[in-house]
Design a protein around this motif. Structure first.
Motif, PDB file in Angstrom:
ATOM      1  N   VAL A  28       0.836  -1.193   0.000  1.00 16.31           N
ATOM      2  CA  VAL A  28       0.000   0.000   0.000  1.00 16.31           C
ATOM      3  C   VAL A  28       0.874   1.248   0.000  1.00 16.31           C
ATOM      4  N   TYR A  29       0.365   2.303  -0.635  1.00 17.76           N
ATOM      5  CA  TYR A  29       1.077   3.577  -0.634  1.00 17.76           C
ATOM      6  C   TYR A  29       0.864   4.309   0.689  1.00 17.76           C
ATOM      7  N   PHE A  30       1.959   4.830   1.251  1.00 17.67           N
ATOM      8  CA  PHE A  30       1.918   5.646   2.453  1.00 17.67           C
ATOM      9  C   PHE A  30       2.419   7.051   2.133  1.00 17.67           C
ATOM     10  N   ILE A  31       1.946   8.012   2.905  1.00  7.54           N
ATOM     11  CA  ILE A  31       2.506   9.368   2.863  1.00  7.54           C
ATOM     12  C   ILE A  31       3.532   9.459   3.990  1.00  7.54           C
ATOM     13  N   ARG A  32       4.769   9.750   3.626  1.00  4.02           N
ATOM     14  CA  ARG A  32       5.826   9.905   4.635  1.00  4.02           C
ATOM     15  C   ARG A  32       6.138  11.391   4.774  1.00  4.02           C
ATOM     16  N   ASP A  33       5.995  11.899   5.968  1.00  3.35           N
ATOM     17  CA  ASP A  33       6.268  13.312   6.242  1.00  3.35           C
ATOM     18  C   ASP A  33       7.029  13.396   7.561  1.00  3.35           C
ATOM     19  N   GLY A  34       8.349  13.456   7.463  1.00  2.00           N
ATOM     20  CA  GLY A  34       9.157  13.437   8.669  1.00  2.00           C
ATOM     21  C   GLY A  34       8.976  12.119   9.383  1.00  2.00           C
ATOM     22  N   CYS A  42      -4.354   2.951  -0.716  1.00  2.00           N
ATOM     23  CA  CYS A  42      -4.284   2.673  -2.155  1.00  2.00           C
ATOM     24  C   CYS A  42      -3.162   1.677  -2.442  1.00  2.00           C
ATOM     25  N   GLY A  43      -3.507   0.618  -3.157  1.00  2.00           N
ATOM     26  CA  GLY A  43      -2.518  -0.373  -3.545  1.00  2.00           C
ATOM     27  C   GLY A  43      -1.690   0.071  -4.734  1.00  2.00           C
ATOM     28  N   PRO A  44      -0.773  -0.795  -5.211  1.00  2.00           N
ATOM     29  CA  PRO A  44       0.130  -0.442  -6.319  1.00  2.00           C
ATOM     30  C   PRO A  44      -0.582  -0.035  -7.603  1.00  2.00           C
ATOM     31  N   ASP A  45      -1.808  -0.539  -7.810  1.00  2.00           N
ATOM     32  CA  ASP A  45      -2.543  -0.234  -9.039  1.00  2.00           C
ATOM     33  C   ASP A  45      -3.375   1.050  -8.914  1.00  2.00           C
ATOM     34  N   ARG A  46      -3.220   1.784  -7.817  1.00  2.00           N
ATOM     35  CA  ARG A  46      -4.020   2.998  -7.602  1.00  2.00           C
ATOM     36  C   ARG A  46      -3.123   4.201  -7.297  1.00  2.00           C
ATOM     37  N   LEU A  47      -2.039   4.307  -8.072  1.00  2.00           N
ATOM     38  CA  LEU A  47      -1.078   5.381  -7.849  1.00  2.00           C
ATOM     39  C   LEU A  47      -1.718   6.753  -8.003  1.00  2.00           C
ATOM     40  N   GLU A  48      -2.583   6.930  -9.015  1.00  2.00           N
ATOM     41  CA  GLU A  48      -3.197   8.237  -9.253  1.00  2.00           C
ATOM     42  C   GLU A  48      -4.013   8.677  -8.031  1.00  2.00           C
ATOM     43  N   GLU A  49      -4.758   7.741  -7.428  1.00  2.00           N
ATOM     44  CA  GLU A  49      -5.548   8.086  -6.240  1.00  2.00           C
ATOM     45  C   GLU A  49      -4.632   8.431  -5.067  1.00  2.00           C
ATOM     46  N   LYS A  98     -14.329  10.277 -13.121  1.00  2.00           N
ATOM     47  CA  LYS A  98     -13.180   9.382 -13.301  1.00  2.00           C
ATOM     48  C   LYS A  98     -12.223   9.933 -14.348  1.00  2.00           C
ATOM     49  N   ALA A  99     -12.782  10.486 -15.424  1.00  2.00           N
ATOM     50  CA  ALA A  99     -11.930  11.049 -16.477  1.00  2.00           C
ATOM     51  C   ALA A  99     -11.161  12.253 -15.947  1.00  2.00           C
ATOM     52  N   VAL A 100     -11.827  13.085 -15.144  1.00  2.00           N
ATOM     53  CA  VAL A 100     -11.143  14.248 -14.558  1.00  2.00           C
ATOM     54  C   VAL A 100     -10.034  13.792 -13.630  1.00  2.00           C
ATOM     55  N   ALA A 101     -10.310  12.771 -12.798  1.00  2.00           N
ATOM     56  CA  ALA A 101      -9.297  12.263 -11.871  1.00  2.00           C
ATOM     57  C   ALA A 101      -8.084  11.735 -12.623  1.00  2.00           C
ATOM     58  N   ALA A 102      -8.324  11.057 -13.747  1.00  2.00           N
ATOM     59  CA  ALA A 102      -7.210  10.536 -14.540  1.00  2.00           C
ATOM     60  C   ALA A 102      -6.369  11.673 -15.113  1.00  2.00           C
ATOM     61  N   ARG A 103      -7.036  12.730 -15.574  1.00  2.00           N
ATOM     62  CA  ARG A 103      -6.283  13.870 -16.140  1.00  2.00           C
ATOM     63  C   ARG A 103      -5.502  14.596 -15.039  1.00  2.00           C
ATOM     64  N   LEU A 104      -6.084  14.719 -13.857  1.00  2.00           N
ATOM     65  CA  LEU A 104      -5.373  15.369 -12.749  1.00  2.00           C
ATOM     66  C   LEU A 104      -4.152  14.551 -12.337  1.00  2.00           C
ATOM     67  N   GLY A 105      -4.286  13.222 -12.392  1.00  2.00           N
ATOM     68  CA  GLY A 105      -3.139  12.376 -12.094  1.00  2.00           C
ATOM     69  C   GLY A 105      -2.010  12.586 -13.090  1.00  2.00           C
ATOM     70  N   ALA A 106      -2.357  12.726 -14.373  1.00  2.00           N
ATOM     71  CA  ALA A 106      -1.345  12.988 -15.405  1.00  2.00           C
ATOM     72  C   ALA A 106      -0.676  14.337 -15.173  1.00  2.00           C
ATOM     73  N   ILE A 107      -1.466  15.317 -14.751  1.00  2.00           N
ATOM     74  CA  ILE A 107      -0.920  16.652 -14.459  1.00  2.00           C
ATOM     75  C   ILE A 107       0.128  16.576 -13.347  1.00  2.00           C
ATOM     76  N   LEU A 108      -0.188  15.829 -12.284  1.00  2.00           N
ATOM     77  CA  LEU A 108       0.732  15.735 -11.152  1.00  2.00           C
ATOM     78  C   LEU A 108       2.012  14.989 -11.510  1.00  2.00           C
ATOM     79  N   ASP A 109       1.923  14.055 -12.450  1.00  2.00           N
ATOM     80  CA  ASP A 109       3.126  13.334 -12.871  1.00  2.00           C
ATOM     81  C   ASP A 109       4.214  14.307 -13.338  1.00  2.00           C
TER      82      ASP A 109
END
Length: 409
Positions: A28-34, A42-49, A98-109
């Protein structure tokens, strides 16, 4: 002197066995902050989320530390924050979240870690170059996937611009960044299918293919896998509905999805509690007589199938389109490409051609503009501009006047 502290970031914690309980824990993805480690779920297949969750975390953190009462310099605002606010407040109410979320994920990349001050002509051009070298993520096999188009990159930049405006309405900026977009492509030809081509698609959907000049029967498994495509083609061509609406179509009234009333002969393209969108209108439509006959037959078939499923303890089928007794998730692409190929038609034909076909046929039959536009869910202006030349009366007065050599005066 110690190392400089890193900002909040994502990391993928590998799957492992919990030493305390002995249970297997998924990656699972974690947020590491200090010293903090926060699970995104979110698992490995949900990177955008996971990226959106990180952006939301950063937004909340920075909002708490932000001084109140003054306009911000764009150089102070992380694009991660801007995208997170838009993803949280606005995107869920879009016509296709869902389409907007996918485009926002591409933007953040590309833009993650940058600020609004980094948005300029050169960076926008760099983004377009970056995106047009990437495969479309919806393809399972990236080696066979088409590359993102300039139009796709432009749409993503437009989303980032909308997110910036959404941010500025809540947190004023000293200046708004100027976006540079690739030029729009020329007007789409809006190709439509002929009645012969529609018949070929239906034959392919029913289990035939044309490798040369004559049709041959396909395997029984192919026919079974394509059963839903016959309904998809007929619904698309006769209703002119957008392809994304049809897989959600329910047999019974629904609050959050399109549904059918066969007694009254109506298709409600949106749920009873769903709002319409100005740019993606989904009005109620009367079902054409020929399509209504097909749909009543499909309903009888599904009712009979549900009796069998009930005896086997299976859940009933509720959607008009289904595959193997299961509702269809997402859009129909791969199966449709298969029947296009087996029908011997051009690979460029996509499900959206059904909408072009319905609009063209309505114009060719000289249906009044207002009624045709209401049926399709588009404005009269768009219908006239894009499809008006298909009307039998198109420029007939000009042709008549010139044919008379100016003698009509």
């Amino acid at each position: 002197m110690g190392r400089p502290r890193k900002g909040a970031r994502l990391y993928l914690r590998a799957g492992r066995i919990d030493k305390r309980t002995g249970r297997a824990l998924a990656a699972v993805y974690f947020i590491r902050d200090g010293d903090k480690n926060i699970s995104t779920g979110c698992g490995p297949d949900r990177l955008e989320e996971a990226e959106v969750a990180l952006a939301e975390y950063v937004t909340a953190k920075r909002a708490a530390a932000r001084p109140k009462g003054r306009a911000q310099d764009p150089e102070e605002v992380l694009i991660d924050e801007v995208v997170a606010l838009y993803a949280l407040d606005k995107a869920p109410r879009a016509a296709d979240p869902k389409a907007v979320a996918a485009r926002l994920g591409a933007i953040l990349d590309f833009w993650s870690g940058k600020t609004l001050g980094d948005i300029r002509r050169s960076s926008c051009q760099a983004y377009v170059a970056y995106r047009t070298n990437q495969p479309i993520k919806s393809f399972k096999d990236s080696t066979k996937a088409r590359k993102v188009t300039e139009a796709g990159a432009r749409r993503e930049l437009e989303d980032l611009s909308a997110a910036t405006s959404w941010w500025a309405a809540e947190h004023p900026l000293t200046r708004k960044p100027v976006f540079t977009y690739p030029e729009k492509a020329g007007e789409s030809p809006r190709d439509s299918l002929s009645r012969t081509q529609v018949a070929a698609l239906l034959l392919a959907a029913r289990g035939w293919r044309r490798p040369a000049k004559r049709w041959v029967r396909t395997a029984a498994s192919t026919r079974s896998n394509r059963a839903h495509l016959t309904r998809f083609v007929l619904l698309g061509v006769y209703s002119g509905s957008r392809p994304g609406v049809l897989p959600k179509l329910q047999w019974e009234p629904s609050d959050d999805s399109a549904w059918v009333d066969l007694d009254k002969g109506w298709i409600y393209r949106r749920g009873r509690l769903e709002r319409d969108h100005p740019t993606k209108r989904r009005p109620v439509m009367r079902i054409p007589k020929r399509l209504l006959g097909h749909m009543r037959r499909w309903r009888r078939q599904d009712d009979a199938l549900n009796l069998q499923r009930a005896k086997a303890g299976l859940a009933p089928i509720t959607t008009v389109l289904h595959h193997g007794g299961r509702a269809i998730r997402g859009r129909i692409r791969k199966g449709y490409a298969g029947i296009v190929a087996d029908a011997g038609l051009a690979a460029e034909i996509t499900p959206h051609w059904h909408r072009h076909t319905a609009a063209t046929w309505l114009m060719e039959d000289n249906v009044p503009l207002r009624r045709a536009a209401q049926y399709l869910g588009m404005t009269e202006k768009t219908l006239e501009r894009v499809y008006g030349h298909h009307r039998p009366t198109h420029q007939s007065d000009v042709s008549r006047a010139l044919g008379q050599g100016g003698r009509g005066r």
